[in-house]
Design a protein around this motif. Structure first.
Motif, short mmCIF file in Angstrom:
data_model
loop_
_atom_site.label_atom_id
_atom_site.label_comp_id
_atom_site.label_asym_id
_atom_site.label_seq_id
_atom_site.Cartn_x
_atom_site.Cartn_y
_atom_site.Cartn_z
N LEU A 37 0.83 -1.20 0.00
CA LEU A 37 0.00 0.00 0.00
C LEU A 37 0.87 1.26 0.00
CD1 LEU A 37 -2.79 1.27 0.14
CD2 LEU A 37 -2.67 1.12 2.63
N MET A 38 1.97 1.24 0.75
CA MET A 38 2.85 2.42 0.80
C MET A 38 3.51 2.64 -0.55
SD MET A 38 2.48 3.96 3.58
CE MET A 38 3.76 5.15 3.20
N GLN A 39 3.91 1.57 -1.22
CA GLN A 39 4.49 1.72 -2.56
C GLN A 39 3.47 2.29 -3.53
OE1 GLN A 39 5.69 -2.36 -3.11
NE2 GLN A 39 7.85 -1.93 -2.68
N GLU A 42 3.12 6.06 -2.75
CA GLU A 42 4.25 6.85 -3.26
C GLU A 42 4.17 6.98 -4.78
OE1 GLU A 42 7.53 4.65 -1.78
OE2 GLU A 42 7.27 5.31 0.31
N ALA A 43 3.75 5.92 -5.46
CA ALA A 43 3.60 5.99 -6.91
C ALA A 43 2.47 6.94 -7.30
CB ALA A 43 3.33 4.59 -7.48
N ALA A 44 1.39 6.94 -6.52
CA ALA A 44 0.26 7.82 -6.82
C ALA A 44 0.64 9.29 -6.66
CB ALA A 44 -0.92 7.46 -5.92
N LEU A 45 1.47 9.60 -5.67
CA LEU A 45 1.90 10.98 -5.47
C LEU A 45 2.64 11.50 -6.70
CD1 LEU A 45 3.22 10.93 -1.78
CD2 LEU A 45 1.13 12.01 -2.62
N ASN A 234 0.29 -7.71 -8.69
CA ASN A 234 -0.20 -8.34 -7.47
C ASN A 234 -0.15 -7.31 -6.35
OD1 ASN A 234 -1.29 -10.36 -5.97
ND2 ASN A 234 0.59 -11.51 -5.69
N LEU A 235 -0.99 -7.48 -5.36
CA LEU A 235 -1.06 -6.56 -4.23
C LEU A 235 -0.94 -7.33 -2.93
CD1 LEU A 235 -4.10 -4.31 -5.30
CD2 LEU A 235 -1.68 -3.85 -5.67
N ASP A 236 -0.48 -6.64 -1.90
CA ASP A 236 -0.50 -7.23 -0.57
C ASP A 236 -1.95 -7.42 -0.15
OD1 ASP A 236 2.20 -7.27 -0.42
OD2 ASP A 236 2.41 -5.54 0.89
N GLY A 237 -2.25 -8.61 0.39
CA GLY A 237 -3.61 -8.88 0.85
C GLY A 237 -3.76 -8.59 2.34
#
Length: 453
Positions: A37-39, A42-45, A234-237
């Motif tokens: 989620l943090m990655q 940061e990408a969205a910013l 893939n995303l963290d679940g």
């Protein structure tokens, strides 16, 4: 019929093994590198188009204060003029006309300073610029919180779609395996045609639900990719040890007090109201006198034909008073417009306040109720799991039938889906609650990220 179901131990055992195999495959299907989620944040910013546009809006808004202050600071200007001249001079000399054509160069340089001493228009513009810059900053803060909500909401939508996909695939595979079991038992004379039709009906419905889940998953991933600026593999679940946290502060009235002072939209509207009030002062300043300190320094050479070959330096300081007398009704009209704009800003602020408090109450109630609902659904999933196991044992004893097992499995899948969705709803409700209160920030994203692994 009773004799038929006494002969089904192999059928239940085969089905149980099939379910275990399907669960095992799905549990190990996410070996690809996951985006945390943090990655994603940061990408969205860096990549979210809406947030990037808001960044430039904020940079533009910072200049309102500079523009407003400019009218109170000294205004310094310089000018220079140079020209080549040819004059025709007719003069009488001893009764006769004598014409000459002198050619000469003239030049003029001037340095002028104006400093406002009394200027109500400039003062109003200064205060308005300060309010507009502060309003822009508050609006940018709100856009940052909006980005968090959009990102986390999209991140959770993808996880929810993945979970629905997983459960739909598990449900489909379970019914498919059960259909095979029913067919084998029917061939051996141990099953019934009804069992086969019941299972086939559930299987076909599960196939349709799986296709729908695939479409939803694809759409949700496309939305998230647009926010983070990259395709998502893939995303963290959600972590297995999911647990709710008590709200801090606990009472709604405390959240309300925070919202009235910290909510980004309300702060933006409040500052917009101040800017509208200064617009009234600007308009009414059209009737007010203006007093300036003025200083000039000029140098001229052969400025006119009368000062041919003469150089002059002039220095002057003084006061300049301008008193407006009549402007054709312009000042009164703009004043009335400004008053109407101010009243509109007041109404907008009240409307935004009512909407914010209503949303705050909604999210507060949802966060509280979701925590209790999660506890209930955890128990429901546990009970549904036990029911599936008990139904399988009852079928071996001839007490239950194939339809009972299908219903128990459907109840388990529905409970698992509801539990996952309620957990996501709880996380989003807590974020929206903090956003409505105006306290949502990076620390909240970090705290939320701990729920995902």
């Amino acid at each position: 019929m009773g004799l038929t179901y006494l002969k089904q131990p192999r059928r239940a055992a085969t089905l149980a093994l099939a379910c275990s195999a399907v669960f095992g495959v799905l549990m190990h299907s996410g070996a690809a590198q996951a985006m945390s989620l943090m990655q994603a944040y940061e990408a969205a910013l860096k990549n979210d188009p809406d947030y990037r546009a808001a960044t430039f809006d904020n940079e533009s808004g910072k200049e309102y204060a500079v523009l407003g202050r400019a009218g109170l600071l000294p205004q310094l200007s310089a000018s220079y003029a140079g020209s080549k001249n040819r004059a025709d001079i007719d003069a009488l000399s001893f009764g006769r006309s004598n014409t000459t054509h002198p050619v000469y160069n003239s030049r003029s340089a001037n340095l002028s300073l104006h400093q406002a001493i009394i200027n109500l228009d400039a003062l109003a513009r200064y205060r308005q610029g300060q309010a507009q810059t502060a309003s822009s900053a508050a609006q940018f803060s709100g856009r940052g919180q909006e980005l968090i909500l959009r990102l986390v909401g999209s991140y959770i939508d993808v996880l929810a779609a993945d979970e629905s996909m997983r459960l739909a695939q598990l449900q489909r595979d379970t019914y498919r395996e059960q259909s095979h079991v029913n067919a084998r038992l029917f061939d051996k004379g141990e099953g019934t045609k009804t069992d086969m039709l019941e299972t086939q009906s559930r299987l076909e419905l599960a196939e349709a639900q799986l296709l729908e889940a695939q479409d939803t998953q694809s759409n949700m991933r496309t939305v998230l990719a647009g926010i983070v600026g990259a395709d998502i593999s893939n995303l963290d679940g959600l972590a297995g040890d999911f647990h709710t946290q008590p709200l801090e502060p606990a009472r709604f009235e405390q959240w309300k007090a925070l919202a009235l002072t910290e909510n980004a939209e309300l702060r933006t509207r409040t500052l917009a109201l101040e800017a509208a009030r200064q617009e009234i002062n600007k308009a009414r300043a059209g009737h007010a006198p203006r007093l300036d300190f003025v200083a000039n320094y000029s140098k001229t050479g052969s400025e006119t034909i009368n000062t041919l070959d003469q150089n002059a330096t002039t220095r002057s300081i003084g006061l300049q008073l301008n008193v407006p007398l009549y402007s054709g009704g312009y000042v009164n009209a703009t004043s009335r417009q400004a008053v109407a704009g101010y009243e509109k800003a007041k109404a907008d602020l009240q409307g935004a306040t009512d909407k914010t408090l209503a949303d705050l109450r909604k999210q507060y109630s949802l966060a509280v109720s979701s925590a209790f609902r999660i506890d209930a659904l955890v128990k429901a999933v546990s009970s549904a799991t036990l029911l599936v196991s008990a139904t399988e044992q009852s079928i071996k004893g001839g007490v239950r039938i194939n339809l009972d097992l299908l219903n128990a499995q459907q109840q388990l899948f529905s409970s698992q889906r509801d539990l996952a969705q309620t957990r996501y709803n709880y996380l989003m409700a807590t974020l929206r609650l903090r956003s409505a209160a105006g306290t949502l920030n990076l620390d909240d994203v970090r705290a939320l990220a701990r729920y995902f692994r």
